[in-house]
Design an enzyme around this catalytic site. Sequence first.
Site, mmCIF file in Angstrom:
data_model
loop_
_atom_site.group_PDB
_atom_site.id
_atom_site.type_symbol
_atom_site.label_atom_id
_atom_site.label_comp_id
_atom_site.label_asym_id
_atom_site.label_seq_id
_atom_site.Cartn_x
_atom_site.Cartn_y
_atom_site.Cartn_z
ATOM 1 N N HIS A 252 1.155 -1.449 0.097
ATOM 2 C CA HIS A 252 0.553 -0.520 0.293
ATOM 3 C C HIS A 252 0.931 1.053 0.398
ATOM 4 C CE1 HIS A 252 -2.767 3.091 1.742
ATOM 5 N NE2 HIS A 252 -3.285 2.500 1.356
ATOM 6 N N CYS A 253 1.965 0.710 0.640
ATOM 7 C CA CYS A 253 2.824 2.008 1.048
ATOM 8 C C CYS A 253 3.499 3.096 -0.465
ATOM 9 C CB CYS A 253 3.523 1.928 1.918
ATOM 10 S SG CYS A 253 2.148 1.125 3.574
ATOM 11 N N LEU A 254 4.765 1.874 -0.573
ATOM 12 C CA LEU A 254 5.843 2.541 -1.876
ATOM 13 C C LEU A 254 5.560 3.030 -2.468
ATOM 14 C CD1 LEU A 254 9.013 0.716 -0.465
ATOM 15 C CD2 LEU A 254 7.797 2.618 0.530
ATOM 16 N N ASP A 257 2.302 6.143 -1.920
ATOM 17 C CA ASP A 257 2.544 7.361 -0.622
ATOM 18 C C ASP A 257 3.136 8.721 -0.994
ATOM 19 O OD1 ASP A 257 0.986 6.178 0.888
ATOM 20 O OD2 ASP A 257 2.503 5.150 1.906
#
Length: 411
Positions: A252-254, A257
């Site tokens: 979900h992050c790298l 975001d």
Amino acid sequence: MIGLGYVGLPLAVAFAREGCEVIALDLDSRKVAALERGEPYVEDVSAEDLAEVVERLRPTTRYADLAQADAVLMCLPTPLSANREPDLGPLTESARGLSEVLQAGQLVVLESTTYPGTTRERIAPLLEESGLAAGHTFHLAFSPERVDPGRRDFTLRNTPKVLGGLTPTCATRARELYEIVCDEVVVVSSTEAAELTKLLENIFRSVNIALVNELAMLTDRMGIDIWEVVDAAATKPYGFMRFEPGPGMGGHCLPVDPFYLSWRAREFDMSTEFIELAGKINQQMPYHCVAKAQRALNDRGLSVKGARVAVFGVSYKPGVGDVRESPALKIISLLRGLGAEVFYHDPHVPELGELGLQSVPFDQALADADLALIVTAHPEVDHELIATRARLTVDLRGVTRSAGSADAVRL
Ligand SMILES: NC(=O)c1ccc[n+]([C@@H]2O[C@H](COP(=O)([O-])OP(=O)(O)OC[C@H]3O[C@@H](n4cnc5c(N)ncnc54)[C@H](O)[C@@H]3O)[C@@H](O)[C@H]2O)c1
């Protein structure tokens, strides 16, 4: 607690374990029902953890229940829209729901990763539709989540927690709250500084992974072993931090975001070159890996078309079942596009609904494959065995390097 996903559920359990009464809210009634049955659905929370806190954890789908809370933590998704812009839909929808039941004196903390300014410019005004004033009649802060799902050595308790308040009083209230579950709380001067801190951490990883991935593509042409080079560089006791090449970024992050910051930067007449470049390089990796697999088959007189390819590990990282943005999905689609027959083994992912695949047993995957492709190296899978038994192994994670598996082709 609003949002009982990878971030919210472990946090809810941590507060409940320390004796707090936790109202655990999610709009997904399946998650709420699972919690009522005592069944966890993220790796970092076990059935034993839930059983331990059953008396103090109240799952619900109703925002009205939050009126009784002293503090409300918002752990909602922050995805990108179809044209890769921040989609604050879940955050704003939730803030509106909360504003209808917000009480004077309550503390609200946003935990979701987002661009600097979100808490002050987007969340505060929505919560103020309640008639209360942010920083005056209710408190508002931002504190980014640093959880690394599946990780055991660094937990919520021993990972310092960064936070910034709308006012010093907001920060003090938030600090008192987090000190219940964290040994160290790091207070920064504003919500914006806290928001950017999280993005810096993620961009740092993304850029460094891209750097080593770019070198991996170069060393492939130069005939140098990237793993040997990374191992050797990592012997330097200062000024170097180890990052490993791989099939691309997932989770979900790298992959998501950093682009929240790129988007925000455009308002300030800046284009964030490092972020864009890292994204570009990391997105190329699945293509590079498929080309590598194609060459490995070719060297054995086989074509991808008609080859049976067993993918080992399809989640985005070891030890978890999260397949969001996983490069394995892209690799499987690319291989299928070239005419390969692809199946997979992953002890954490029973099925890949979108691709119409189900995990096959380890032995079967190994026996049926012309090519064993190690995409994600789960700790419980015997990669040495794959490398010694499979007809052909392509290892994208450098886990077959020890003696006896010299034949494996590595990234
Ligand atoms: N997963 C990670 O490893 C990780 C680590 C650090 C930070 N983060 C950040 O934390 C945030 C949450 O991530 P996550 O992985 O927990 O997401 P998730 O999708 O696992 O969980 C979010 C939950 O929010 C619920 N939800 C959505 N809209 C809602 C609404 N209006 N009201 C109530 N519930 C609602 C969803 O049903 C879901 O259960 C994101 O901003 C993410 O970038 C994630």
